[in-house]
Structure formats: C-alpha cells, structure tokens
Design a protein around this motif. Structure first.
Motif, short mmCIF file in Angstrom:
data_model
loop_
_atom_site.label_atom_id
_atom_site.label_comp_id
_atom_site.label_asym_id
_atom_site.label_seq_id
_atom_site.Cartn_x
_atom_site.Cartn_y
_atom_site.Cartn_z
N THR A 281 45.56 54.40 27.41
CA THR A 281 44.36 53.91 28.09
C THR A 281 44.60 53.72 29.59
N PHE A 282 45.70 54.26 30.08
CA PHE A 282 46.00 54.14 31.50
C PHE A 282 46.80 55.37 31.93
N ASP A 283 46.85 55.58 33.24
CA ASP A 283 47.64 56.67 33.81
C ASP A 283 48.71 56.05 34.70
N LEU A 284 49.94 56.01 34.22
CA LEU A 284 51.03 55.36 34.96
C LEU A 284 51.21 55.98 36.33
N LEU A 285 51.13 57.31 36.43
CA LEU A 285 51.39 57.97 37.70
C LEU A 285 50.30 57.65 38.72
N VAL A 286 49.06 57.57 38.27
CA VAL A 286 47.96 57.20 39.17
C VAL A 286 48.13 55.75 39.62
N ASN A 287 48.48 54.87 38.69
CA ASN A 287 48.72 53.47 39.04
C ASN A 287 49.83 53.35 40.09
N LEU A 288 50.95 54.05 39.86
CA LEU A 288 52.07 53.99 40.80
C LEU A 288 51.65 54.49 42.18
N LEU B 246 42.61 49.99 35.42
CA LEU B 246 41.59 50.14 36.45
C LEU B 246 42.11 49.69 37.82
N VAL B 247 43.31 50.15 38.16
CA VAL B 247 43.93 49.77 39.44
C VAL B 247 43.22 50.48 40.57
N MET B 248 42.82 49.72 41.59
CA MET B 248 42.12 50.31 42.73
C MET B 248 42.37 49.48 43.99
N ASN B 249 42.12 50.10 45.14
CA ASN B 249 42.22 49.38 46.39
C ASN B 249 41.10 48.36 46.48
N TYR B 250 41.39 47.24 47.19
CA TYR B 250 40.37 46.20 47.34
C TYR B 250 40.39 45.66 48.76
N ARG B 251 39.25 45.70 49.39
CA ARG B 251 39.17 45.18 50.75
C ARG B 251 39.22 43.66 50.73
N GLY B 252 39.87 43.12 51.70
CA GLY B 252 40.02 41.68 51.78
C GLY B 252 41.28 41.35 52.56
N ARG B 253 41.50 40.10 52.82
CA ARG B 253 42.65 39.68 53.60
C ARG B 253 43.93 39.90 52.82
N TYR B 254 44.86 40.63 53.41
CA TYR B 254 46.17 40.89 52.81
C TYR B 254 47.09 39.74 53.16
N GLU B 255 47.59 39.04 52.14
CA GLU B 255 48.46 37.88 52.33
C GLU B 255 49.91 38.36 52.46
N ASP B 256 50.41 38.44 53.69
CA ASP B 256 51.76 38.95 53.93
C ASP B 256 52.73 37.77 54.04
N VAL B 257 53.16 37.26 52.89
CA VAL B 257 54.06 36.10 52.87
C VAL B 257 55.38 36.45 52.19
N HIS B 258 55.66 37.75 52.04
CA HIS B 258 56.85 38.13 51.26
C HIS B 258 58.16 37.70 51.91
N GLU B 259 58.17 37.54 53.24
CA GLU B 259 59.41 37.13 53.91
C GLU B 259 59.78 35.69 53.61
N SER B 260 58.85 34.94 53.05
CA SER B 260 59.12 33.55 52.68
C SER B 260 59.83 33.43 51.34
N TYR B 261 59.98 34.57 50.65
CA TYR B 261 60.56 34.55 49.30
C TYR B 261 61.69 35.55 49.18
N ASP B 262 62.58 35.28 48.25
CA ASP B 262 63.58 36.25 47.81
C ASP B 262 62.94 37.02 46.66
N ILE B 263 62.49 38.26 46.93
CA ILE B 263 61.70 39.00 45.95
C ILE B 263 62.47 39.24 44.66
N ILE B 264 63.74 39.61 44.76
CA ILE B 264 64.54 39.86 43.56
C ILE B 264 64.70 38.57 42.74
N LYS B 265 64.93 37.48 43.40
CA LYS B 265 65.07 36.21 42.69
C LYS B 265 63.77 35.82 42.01
#
Length: 331
Positions: free
Chosen positions: A128-135, A214-233
C-alpha cells in the motif's frame, strides 16, 4: 543525432554475436533510421568517446573480420548480481517497483552479461506504499529544508485479517503528521526518518519509512533545530528493540554447526577457543544488550548457551520458562 547514437548502441547491445557495420545499417532501417556505413562508424566512435570519459573504459569493441560487440559492461558480473539480488529480495518493494529498478540496473548491460546472471522471479506482495517514492520525497525535502506531511500506520484486526489503520496523534489533523525531516538512517535493512514533530517539543521523533503513507511536501515553517540534538543518540533512544544504551561483554558457548551464524552476527574479530570436540567458546566485547540479541540467542535453540553475564543468562532462562509454561498450558 542522439536518437541515432541510441539505436546504434541498442542494435549492437542486443546482438548475441559480433555484428558488422553493414548489418547495423540494415538493422537501423527497422527503426526508421537511414544512415551509411561511415556514419555508423562515426556514431560508434562518439559512443566510445563519451563512455571513456564517463568510466575510463571502452564500451564497444571491434572483433576483427566479425564486427562490433558491447564489451565494456558498466557493472562487473558480481556487482550486478549483488545489486539485482538485493532488489529482488527486498520485501519493501512490490513487483512493479522491483522490476523497474532491475531494468534500470540492466540498462547498460549487454545481452551476454544478462545471460550470465541468475535472476530469480521475486515473490513480492502487493503493498500500500511505494518505498522508493517515499525515499525520494523525503530526501528532496531534507535537502531543500521543506516539511513533509504523511499518515502513519499501525495494524488492527477485521474479519480475522490484519488491516492497516492510521495513528490518530497528528498535528495537522487527527490522522496527518507534519514533520520537519532531518536525516534518514538505515538499520537492519529498515529505513527510518528522524525529524521534528511539534507535539514533542523536547525531543526528535523517529518514524519507520515503510509505515509512512501518502508522503508529500507541505508548505509551512521548517523547524531547523537539529543542531540542538545528537541525531544518532535520539534515534537510539527511540528505536530500542535492536539498539540499547546498555552494552555488555558477552561470552557464549556454541556448537560448531552454527559458527557461520555467529560470524554473521558478530564478525570475525572475536576471541574464540575450543571447549571440546564439538563446542567453541567466544568472547565478544561491547555488545548492545537488547531484545534483538536475546531473540537471536533463542533462535539458535540448543546450539548456543550464554555463559556470561549472569544477568543475560537469567533473562534467557526466564523467557524459556515462560514459553514452556505457555505450551504446557491446557487450551
């Protein structure tokens, strides 16, 4: 000119034997292309010039007194077999997506190379999904710092069958999640997305991409806070079935029959010594303590025994006792 280049290449590639310039001229007429033999030679030279710049190899070779063959396959046989096998065996691709990707991999392969490969017919289920399209959608959104919207599924039972149901903790509406995506992580052939979900303001969120719909682009404010976190952790804190903050030094005693399974799980750089004629003991350092590890140990049944640490040995013993009680219970 581009069309002529393509069909000259196509004619030579699809020929099982070296094909002469004269026969190429004849074959091209079937595609509505009329050229003389000098033009064919010129087109072959252009194809080789381009391919030489691209790969450092010659694509089309001349066999004296016989003709032309495609000899410079883009992938080596082993490389192509490996890639095709991984596409065919991937359970997150349906038959259509798998075939499309395999055909792309074979695009620059000669018929002779295709004949040398063993390509199985995959047993792909309808998805019910397309992995390659989602990626693709997620990768572009990360690169362009754009939000994505999607629905996230779990499972329920209806009429004795499993069905997909949407989670109802969305932030756009009950079923729709809007997330600022930061990174894709792969573990055990499963793709995960790490991103910011504004209902969880103090941490990052992790989603299995094969459960996103149903993955799609969405307009709106992008919250760029990734530098505040250790993503792997953050990822390891969220996905704790196979990964854990607790690490142990593991000693196991195992039957020689499962030595390949042990190497596949832990690699070759482990300490091993002989216990007796049939059994070996291995010491593995800094192993993540997890349900995944316990599941692997139990899968090997009586072919492996935990010698230490005692806490893990007790854990496995308790689970085996619980399982035994379950099977001894009267229905």
């Amino acid at each position: 000119m581009g069309e002529k280049l393509y069909y000259v290449y196509k004619v030579i590639k699809e020929s099982q034997e070296p094909i002469s310039g004269k026969d190429i001229v004849t074959a091209l007429k079937e595609y509505g292309i009329k050229v003389d033999i000098k033009t064919v030679y010129s087109l072959i030279e252009r194809i080789n010039d381009f391919y030489q710049c691209l790969t450092g190899k010659q694509l089309i070779k001349t066999i004296r007194r016989k003709g032309f063959i495609v000899a410079g396959d883009y992938f080596e046989d082993g490389e192509l077999q490996f890639l095709v096998d991984n596409v065919i065996s991937n359970s997150n691709l349906d038959q259509k997506a798998a075939n499309k990707l395999v055909n792309k991999l074979l695009l620059l392969s000669s018929n002779n190379q295709k004949d040398r490969l063993y390509i199985e017919k995959g047993q792909h289920q309808d998805l019910t999904f397309d992995l390659l399209v989602n990626l693709t959608t997620i990768i572009k959104a990360i690169n362009n710092q754009r939000n994505i919207a999607f629905k996230y599924v779990s499972y329920d039972i209806r009429d004795n069958h499993l069905i997909e149901v949407y989670h109802t903790n969305g932030n756009l509406n009950e079923e729709t999640y809007v997330v600022s995506p930061y990174q894709i992580i792969v573990r055990n052939s499963i793709y995960y997305l790490v991103g910011y979900f504004n209902k969880r303001k103090d941490s990052l969120s992790v989603y299995r991409i094969d459960r996103m719909r149903l993955v799609m682009n969405y307009r709106g404010r992008y919250e760029d806070v990734h530098e505040s976190y250790d993503i792997i952790k953050e990822f390891e804190n969220n996905v704790n079935m196979y990964f854990s903050n607790e690490h142990i030094d593991l000693t196991i005693i195992f039957d020689r029959q499962v030595i390949r399974e042990v190497v596949s799980q832990f690699g070759k750089d482990i300490e091993v010594k002989k216990v007796d004629k049939q059994r070996l003991a291995a010491k593995i350092y800094n192993v993540a303590m997890s349900d995944g590890l316990i599941g692997w140990l139990m899968m090997l049944q009586d072919k492996v025994e935990v010698a230490s640490p005692e806490s893990l040995r007790t854990n496995v013993k308790n689970r085996l006792t619980t399982m035994l009680e379950m099977y001894l219970r009267e229905n």
